[in-house]
Design an enzyme around this catalytic site. Structure first.
Site, PDB file in Angstrom:
ATOM      1  N   CYS A  79      -3.285  -6.490  -6.380  1.00 41.27           N
ATOM      2  CA  CYS A  79      -2.678  -7.391  -5.398  1.00 41.27           C
ATOM      3  C   CYS A  79      -3.030  -8.848  -5.713  1.00 41.27           C
ATOM      4  CB  CYS A  79      -3.081  -6.988  -3.978  1.00 41.27           C
ATOM      5  SG  CYS A  79      -1.993  -7.691  -2.706  1.00 41.27           S
ATOM      6  N   HIS A 167      -1.673  -1.351  -3.563  1.00 32.88           N
ATOM      7  CA  HIS A 167      -3.072  -0.933  -3.374  1.00 32.88           C
ATOM      8  C   HIS A 167      -3.221   0.556  -3.689  1.00 32.88           C
ATOM      9  CE1 HIS A 167      -4.769  -4.596  -1.575  1.00 32.88           C
ATOM     10  NE2 HIS A 167      -3.546  -4.786  -1.110  1.00 32.88           N
ATOM     11  N   GLU A 169      -5.902   2.209  -3.946  1.00 32.33           N
ATOM     12  CA  GLU A 169      -7.075   2.761  -3.272  1.00 32.33           C
ATOM     13  C   GLU A 169      -6.762   3.337  -1.897  1.00 32.33           C
ATOM     14  OE1 GLU A 169      -7.131  -1.711  -2.318  1.00 32.33           O
ATOM     15  OE2 GLU A 169      -6.446  -0.367  -3.894  1.00 32.33           O
TER      16      GLU A 169
END
Length: 509
Positions: A79, A167, A169
């Protein structure tokens, strides 16, 4: 030397999640603020740049010199991190025509790129950005897009430098773990051998070297962190570890006796201290939550210091500090605002002139539990819900008396016992009861009553940083309410807290 990934934190709310996903791949990693760089020695095998609430276009945006890392190890920007790499190479990063937040689908995925091995078109990812990378120079190659942004992922040609706008994660990124694993294993060449068993072996060896024949004193709380820390140190130095378990009069019903007994069965060298009256005296008349926390912390230090001085030749203070405590002590933007004081042994090392040993300071809470399992610690300890350091004092709103503590202990025993009997305990991250400074009218038999109100609190969470209220079955709540009102003298009303964190906290004080 432990191979590792370094994560540079630019202030993203998701930075700890990146670390957790990497650890789940059995790879060791560390988080460091972008403005407090660690030493980059040969143990560093890769670098990840986190997201940020800032824009690279801002004059005072977080910044770091990337030239010092290029060519030394692979780099992945996530990002803001991806935008920073692009921006520093002279590419345009502009405000998005509309802020992209939430689910998106990848298109034109170059699955021949190692980063996207086993990732197909239309893979769902999670976006959270207000800026967009508009175009890329010839040295860049776009390796994924979405329907609304032209650059969802890129690679610098002939270099192991990657940027992704989404993202990976976050659990909503369906193939996020695959992408992270591709970066760790296939690009950085990490071996995925950082397991709980490996941690135990390395830690015990390091503790033996660090402590030698020195004596260590450690304050046990009955919780997971201090228990695992104690067993690790005990494996290294045996009877040179002295554990002190203090009964502050604010534990759960029968907890002091039960936990002390379980510690002794584990072979730990434990000293039990009944200090209930010291704490009740210190808390007398205090109503403000901060005043109560400080009084408990101060009294604990006095009691612990008094008991520790009875042991000759102690040089170290053992603590169950875990990784989130370490991360939060060095903030990207400076010290965070204090929401509430934490109950720990702050001040003790200086007061007692001791060095500190913290064997769990690199672990997250779930990793501590896995290490505890590898150490064969009783599941009754490992599976325990988190319990606040100040104990029931911050679950009694207002002043503390021994009578109020006894009422709350009885209600808490019914609630926690009910969760266990109903098979609901392990579905809940944390549960407890609050005794409110409120009385309400009730009817028992033919008599009017004017008695106390208690609030039940149960939440689900992964790490306690955010939490949602548990949807416990109505029949269960009805049964608990009935038992509390019938069995606990002084309580005639039970309510259930349906607040989430944020905006509420898990505890009421």
């Amino acid at each position: 030397m432990e191979e590792k990934i370094i994560i540079l934190d630019f202030g993203s709310q998701y930075t700890q999640l990146i670390a957790r996903r990497i650890r789940e791949c059995n790879v060791y990693c560390e988080i460091h603020p972008y403005n407090h760089l660690p030493e980059f020695d040969e143990s560093v095998k890769g670098l990840i740049l986190s997201g940020s609430p800032c824009s690279v276009r801002e004059a005072d945006a977080p910044n770091v010199d990337l030239d010092q890392f290029k060519g030394r190890f692979p780099i992945l920007g996530i990002c803001f991190g991806a935008q920073l790499i692009a921006h520093k190479h002279g590419n345009e990063v502009k405000p998005s025509s509309h802020r992209e937040y939430g689910r998106a689908l990848l298109t034109n995925v170059k699955s021949n790129e190692v980063l996207f091995k086993d990732v197909a078109d239309m893979s769902q990812v999670w976006m959270s950005h207000g800026d967009t990378i508009q175009g890329l120079g010839e040295e860049f190659e776009i390796i994924a897009q979405t329907s609304s942004i032209p650059v969802a992922a890129y690679r610098i040609k002939n270099e192991d430098i990657y940027g992704i706008q989404f993202h990976p994660e976050v659990t909503h990124s369906v193939d996020g773990t695959t992408i992270i694993k591709n970066f760790l294993v296939d690009i950085c060449g990490l071996s995925q051998d950082w397991t709980p068993e490996h941690f135990v072996e390395e830690s015990v060896a390091a503790l033996k070297e660090q402590l030698g024949d020195d004596k260590v004193v450690l304050g046990l709380s009955g919780g997971v962190d201090s228990s695992v820390a104690a067993v690790l140190i005990d494996k290294a130095i045996g009877k040179n570890l002295y554990c002190i378990f203090v009964d502050n009069g604010l534990l759960r019903k029968n907890e002091y006796e039960e936990v002390l007994d379980s510690y002794k069965h584990m072979g730990l060298n434990v000293i039990g201290v009944d200090a209930k009256q010291d704490f009740y005296d210190a808390l007398k008349g205090l109503k403000d939550p901060e005043d109560k926390r400080k009084a408990i912390g101060r009294t604990f230090i006095e009691v612990f210091d008094r008991e520790a001085h009875k042991i000759e030749g102690v040089k170290w203070l053992g603590q169950g500090t875990i990784y989130p405590d370490v991360i939060e002590s060095v903030s990207v933007k400076g010290p965070s605002a204090t929401i509430k004081s934490h109950h720990n042994v702050g001040g003790l090392p200086e007061k007692m002139n001791l060095k500190i040993v913290e064997p769990l300071r690199s672990l997250f809470k779930d990793e501590v539990r896995r290490v505890g399992k590898a150490l064969e610690i009783d599941q009754n300890i490992l599976g325990r819900h988190p319990f606040p350091g100040p104990g029931l004092a911050i679950r009694i709103l207002g002043d503390i008396t021994e009578e109020k503590v006894k009422v709350l202990q009885e209600v808490d025993a019914i609630f926690i016992g009910g969760l266990k009997e109903s098979g609901l305990y392990d579905e809940v991250w944390q549960a407890g009861v609050m005794l409110l400074p409120v009385q309400s009218v009730g009817v028992m038999g033919d008599e009017r009553t004017y008695e106390n109100v208690v609030a039940l609190r149960a939440v689900t969470s992964h790490d306690g940083m955010t939490a949602d209220w548990s949807r416990l079955p109505y029949d269960f709540l009805a049964d608990i309410s009935n038992k509390v009102i019938n069995r606990v003298k002084g309580v005639n009303r039970v309510v259930y807290d349906i607040s989430s964190k944020p905006p509420a906290t898990i505890e009421w004080e």
